[in-house]
Every structure is written in C-alpha cells, then in structure tokens.
Design an enzyme around this catalytic site. Structure first.
Site, PDB file in Angstrom:
ATOM      1  CB  CYS A 382      -0.996  -0.050   1.145  1.00 16.11           C
ATOM      2  SG  CYS A 382      -2.493   0.864   0.759  1.00 16.11           S
ATOM      3  CG  HIS A 508      -3.610  -3.728   3.162  1.00 12.77           C
ATOM      4  ND1 HIS A 508      -2.698  -3.244   4.070  1.00 12.77           N
ATOM      5  CD2 HIS A 508      -4.226  -2.646   2.638  1.00 12.77           C
ATOM      6  CE1 HIS A 508      -2.765  -1.923   4.107  1.00 12.77           C
ATOM      7  NE2 HIS A 508      -3.681  -1.526   3.247  1.00 12.77           N
ATOM      8  CD  GLU A 510      -1.217  -6.373   5.131  1.00  6.46           C
ATOM      9  OE1 GLU A 510      -0.963  -6.662   3.940  1.00  6.46           O
ATOM     10  OE2 GLU A 510      -1.412  -5.207   5.521  1.00  6.46           O
TER      11      GLU A 510
HETATM   12  N1  GLN Z   1      -1.987   6.702   2.722  1.00  5.24           N
HETATM   13  C1  GLN Z   1      -2.114   5.932   1.534  1.00  5.24           C
HETATM   14  C2  GLN Z   1      -3.483   6.081   0.889  1.00  5.24           C
HETATM   15  O1  GLN Z   1      -4.432   6.478   1.529  1.00  5.24           O
HETATM   16  C3  GLN Z   1      -1.801   4.464   1.790  1.00  5.24           C
HETATM   17  C4  GLN Z   1      -2.734   3.784   2.736  1.00  5.24           C
HETATM   18  C5  GLN Z   1      -2.218   2.472   3.256  1.00  5.24           C
HETATM   19  O2  GLN Z   1      -1.017   2.238   3.270  1.00  5.24           O
HETATM   20  N2  GLN Z   1      -3.097   1.630   3.737  1.00  5.24           N
HETATM   21  O3  GLN Z   1      -3.646   5.803  -0.276  1.00  5.24           O
END
Ligand code: GLN
Length: 541
Positions: A382, A508, A510
C-alpha cells in the site's frame, strides 16, 4: 437446529488474550466438526476502529466486505480459515448510531429511549444476527474491555438477559489473571475472586474460568478457585504463557476446554478435533531448517500490534518455506542516506509497510532506493508500493519533485494521486477504497508466477492510487504494472524489471494469510530472501 452462544468476558486486566482464547476454542470446536464463528463487541464510541491511530489500538483489520475492524478478527481468520464480515465486529458507536437513527425515524415514538431496553435490545439483535443466519452451529462472542468498566456495562447486562432467555444454549467464559507474587512465592487467586464477584453483582455467573498464569495451577488451587467462584473444578482452565499463540489451541485441548464447553451446552463431542494440519504447522514452526533476516520498515514499529497481520503472514510464509524469518523492526523516521547501508545492508529482504501521512516517508523512499540498487528483495504494501513508485520516479525517471498528492498536493509529478471517486468525499470514517477488489495479472510477470492464475481478489484500504497519466513513462523505464483492476484500469501491482524480486502491491495481502493458506506473495518473498541468503553463503565460501 438453533445456534448455541458462548460469551467470553475478561477480568482483572486487559491484554490477557481473549481473542486468542476465543480463536483457539473455535479451532477445537471446528476440528470436532462444528461450524463456528466468532464476533467481537468493542465498548468504545468510535463507529469502527478505522479512525483510530494504530498506537491506540494496533492494526485496523479489513474484511472482504470492506469493514474496518479490530485486529482480533485477524486472529479469527488466521485460526479458522473462514472469512469474517462487518457483522463480526460491532462497537458501542455503531450501536448508538443505530438506536439514535431509529429514534429520529420515529421507531420509538412516544417512548423514552434508554440503555435498558433500547440499547441492550440493539446489542442483543446484533449478538444473535450470525446465529440466526443458519450458517453457524456455535457463535462465540468476545466482549472487549474488562468487567467493571463503565463502558462494558450494557454488554454484560445483555449477556445477563441472553443467558436467562437461552438457558443451556448459552454459556459464559470469564478470562482472568492468577498472578504469581515472587515475594510470597505464591500464585494469588484473590483478583479472580473479585472479578467473578463483579460479574455476580451484574447478575452473571460465569460457567468456565480461563485463568491466565505464568505458572502451573495445582489441583488445590483449582479447587479453591472453583469453591470461591461457584464453578466446577474441571471448568477452571489453566492458560499458561505460551511460546507462540499457535500453541494455544493444543494447550486448550489438553485442558479440555472444548469438552467442558460442549458438555455444558449439551452438545455431542462428535469426534476428536481434527488438528493434523495444525500440528504439522507447529512442528515446522518450531524446527526451521533455514533462516533469513527481513527488515520491516514502518513508522509505528514501537508497537508491534500495529503490523500484526504482516508479522503473522511472515510466520505462515516462514513455515511454508521451513525457514525462520527474523524480523528486524526499523523505524522509517530514523533512516537517512548516511545510515541506510548500515541499517539494511545485512538484510535478505525488506518490506515497506502501509501507512498514512508524511511522517517517515523520506526514510521509506531512501530504504527503497537502497534495496532497488542493491538487489535486495523488496515487498511494498500500500503506502510501501506508493513509495516505490515515488522513488522510481525521482531516481530513475529523474523527476526530483515526484510525490503523492497526500504528502505534496502541489507537485508537478503527482505519480500517486487522489482517486477521482474520492475527490468529493470529506468525511474520514469508512470512506476509503475498502474491501476486496478483483485484479487481473499480466501473464509472464512475477505476480502471475506467484499466484499461478490470472484473476485474483485482494483487500484494499487507501485513498490514493498510481496515476495512470505516467504509466507509459514507468513501463518504458522498467517499472511494470503487472496487476490491474479489470473494471477501471487502476494499477494494483508494480514490479521492477531488472531486479531479482521487487514487488509493490496497492492492496493488503497480509489480511488474507492464514495458517492453512499462507499468502503466496509472502511465501514467494521469503523464498527470494532465502535465495539471496544462499548467494551470500556461496560468495563467502
Ligand atoms: N496513505 C495511503 C493512501 O491512503 C496508503 C494507505 C495504506 O497504506 N493503507 O492511499
């Protein structure tokens, strides 16, 4: 057949591991052939934990249906290998929101809306929801917080009512602490007695006590607890500190927690719990053949719970490779160009973690440059993927001001930008791109090799995206989009062409890793780290 309900409360202190005990019991019942689900009721006023800082409450876990939930749901999924949903996590905020909305709609016209019965009825409705779906034979409900807290009173009251209404179809497990006083050289039962007394004052008699302890409980001590707390001696269960959370189901089996519970619920034992896979997993976990060091670069590393699912996914992936993964937690704020080689040079892999806001962002970008240029396997998740894109834009494409508009709204090279659909949204709770989305993988890519198929689904939690305006520049320079959303063309995976293993994912992975299904991205990443370790050994010899 109507579902049976098990309520799990906690006493004396927090952090006794209610989530792990609930998940372990569920595992044993599942192993005996029962369909089981676990839900968590949290007594805080936030509508969900999505707006909580990870320092406050650890990681926010995301379900397939896009619920932002308590990290205990991660344990439920990892243990049971069954997905959870919004219905599995309810907070006081959500309960009150429903009750107040109903009041405004006129649902209670003429009535004074009160905690009893209106709030407790809403809690009750939600506690029974999964049981009434017909999908589950047993529903385990974990009540967050500690008995005696003001916040948890309406929940305990609801448990009291339900126990009365459901009779032998419901039971209460109370998790308490039996501390060891080294000055006296003794285990002390008084805090447990008091905690049970608090439950009794609220009208709830626990049926089973799970006693968290550092030392083994003698039969005499069990008898004493049983006598003072009105429970059977066999319902005083010892929960001694474990080497790993994955030991706990077997420990609970030894203590016969599943048997005690089934007898009290008047359910047949069916069969001995099917735990062969679990035992094989534990055997490999405790006897690894290989070892690698992987750095986890993030800004919440002081609190390990902030990256719970990532740490667990590494355990699963390590076992799949018969490899001990030694995680080094590295604070992104402390990485700079002068020290990056000393902080990362000895590692066989680096994961850059998810996150929000610009604290520590330059450290993440510096770390990524180092691993890209030094052929160290890399996985960006992310924000970690977004940082990889920024780093590549700055140092390969030469756009020195490249950034995400989350950190710099005025950059000339917004390589990560707000999604169109997000631009009009101002509210912060539950408004991100959340939950499972499809992703199409490019044949011949690393991602395709990892998953072994072209269509996957992964869970998201973010507002910003790879900016497709620059897609051609990146592709030509060697950062390839190997996974895209088939519906809107958003880039979900990038990988570097001339690197042994450099993968960034917008989702994600994970959250989907379980004991039975270790996530292929983590499995392959650990393998890449093992290959790097092998090369290092060969060079040394
Ligand atoms: N801050 C980033 C976004 O909102 C990544 C979010 C995250 O890592 N879950 O796109």
């Amino acid at each position: 057949m109507a579902a049976k309900y098990i309520f799990v409360t906690g006493g004396v202190t927090s952090s006794l591991g209610k989530g792990i005990i609930s998940a372990s019991l569920a595992k044993l019942l599942q192993g005996r052939g029962y369909s089981v689900t676990i839900q968590k009721f949290d007594p805080y006023i936030n509508v969900d934990p999505g707006t909580l800082n990870p320092y406050e409450h650890g990681e926010c876990y995301v379900t397939n249906d896009g619920a932002e939930t308590d990290l205990d749901l991660g344990h439920y999924e990892r243990f049971l290998n069954v997905p959870t949903s919004q219905a599995n996590n309810v907070t006081t905020g959500r309960i009150y929101q429903t009750v107040i909305n109903k009041e405004r709609e006129g649902a209670y016209l003429g009535k004074t809306v009160q905690i009893i019965p209106h709030v407790t009825d809403e809690i009750k409705r939600r506690m029974m929801l999964l049981g009434e779906s017909g999908e589950f034979e047993i529903v385990i409900t974990e009540i967050g917080g500690t008995v005696g807290d003001i916040e948890s009173l309406p929940y305990i009251e609801t448990v009291r009512q339900l126990k009365w209404e459901l009779g032998s179809s419901a039971l209460v497990i109370h998790l308490t602490l039996i501390p060891y006083l080294s000055a006296a050289g003794e285990l002390k039962t008084k805090p447990t007695q008091h905690s049970v007394k608090t439950m009794l004052e609220l009208g709830v008699q626990p049926d089973v006590l799970v006693c968290r302890t550092e030392r083994s409980l003698s039969t005499d001590l069990r008898r004493k607890v049983a006598l003072f707390c009105n429970v059977n001696v066999n319902a005083v269960i010892e929960s001694i500190d474990a080497e790993t959370i994955y030991d706990v189901p077997l420990m609970m089996y030894k203590e016969q927690l599943d048997k005690v519970v089934l007898n009290k619920l008047k359910l047949p034992l069916r069969q001995e719990p099917e735990l062969e896979l679990w035992k094989a997993f534990l055997g490999k976990l405790k006897n690894p053949i290989h070892e690698v060091r992987i750095g986890l670069v993030g800004k919440y590393v002081e609190l390990k719970d902030a990256y719970k699912s990532i740490a667990e996914a590494f355990i699963h992936a390590g076992v799949a490779n018969e490899c001990k993964v030694r995680l080094e937690w590295i604070h992104s704020e402390k990485i700079d160009e002068d020290n990056v080689a000393s902080k990362l040079g000895h590692l066989q892999g680096v994961l850059v973690a998810p996150g929000f806001g610009d604290r520590g962002i330059e450290g993440k970008i510096t770390a990524i440059r180092f691993v890209r240029e030094n052929n160290i396997p890399f996985l960006g998740i992310c924000l970690g993927m977004q940082c990889a894109v920024i780093e590549f834009a700055r140092n390969v494409l030469g756009w020195k001001d490249a950034h995400s508009t989350e950190m710099n709204p005025n950059t000339k090279h917004p390589v990560i930008d707000f999604m169109e659909s997000q631009k009009k949204i101002t509210a912060k709770g539950g408004t991100m791109r959340l939950g499972e989305y499809g992703c199409q993988l490019e044949k011949g890519s690393k991602a395709y090799q990892v998953y072994g198929k072209s269509r996957i689904g992964e869970r998201h939690r973010h507002r910003y995206e790879f900016n497709n305006k620059f897609l051609k520049d990146f592709t030509e320079a060697g950062l390839i989009p190997s996974g895209t959303n088939p519906d809107n063309g958003l880039v979900e995976i990038v990988e570097a062409k001339n690197h042994p293993w450099f993968v960034g994912v917008q989702f994600h992975p994970e959250y989907k890793s379980t004991v039975e299904n270790p996530h292929p991205l983590f499995v392959r990443f650990v393998k890449a780290a093992m290959e790097k370790a092998k090369v290092e050994v060969a060079v040394r010899v």
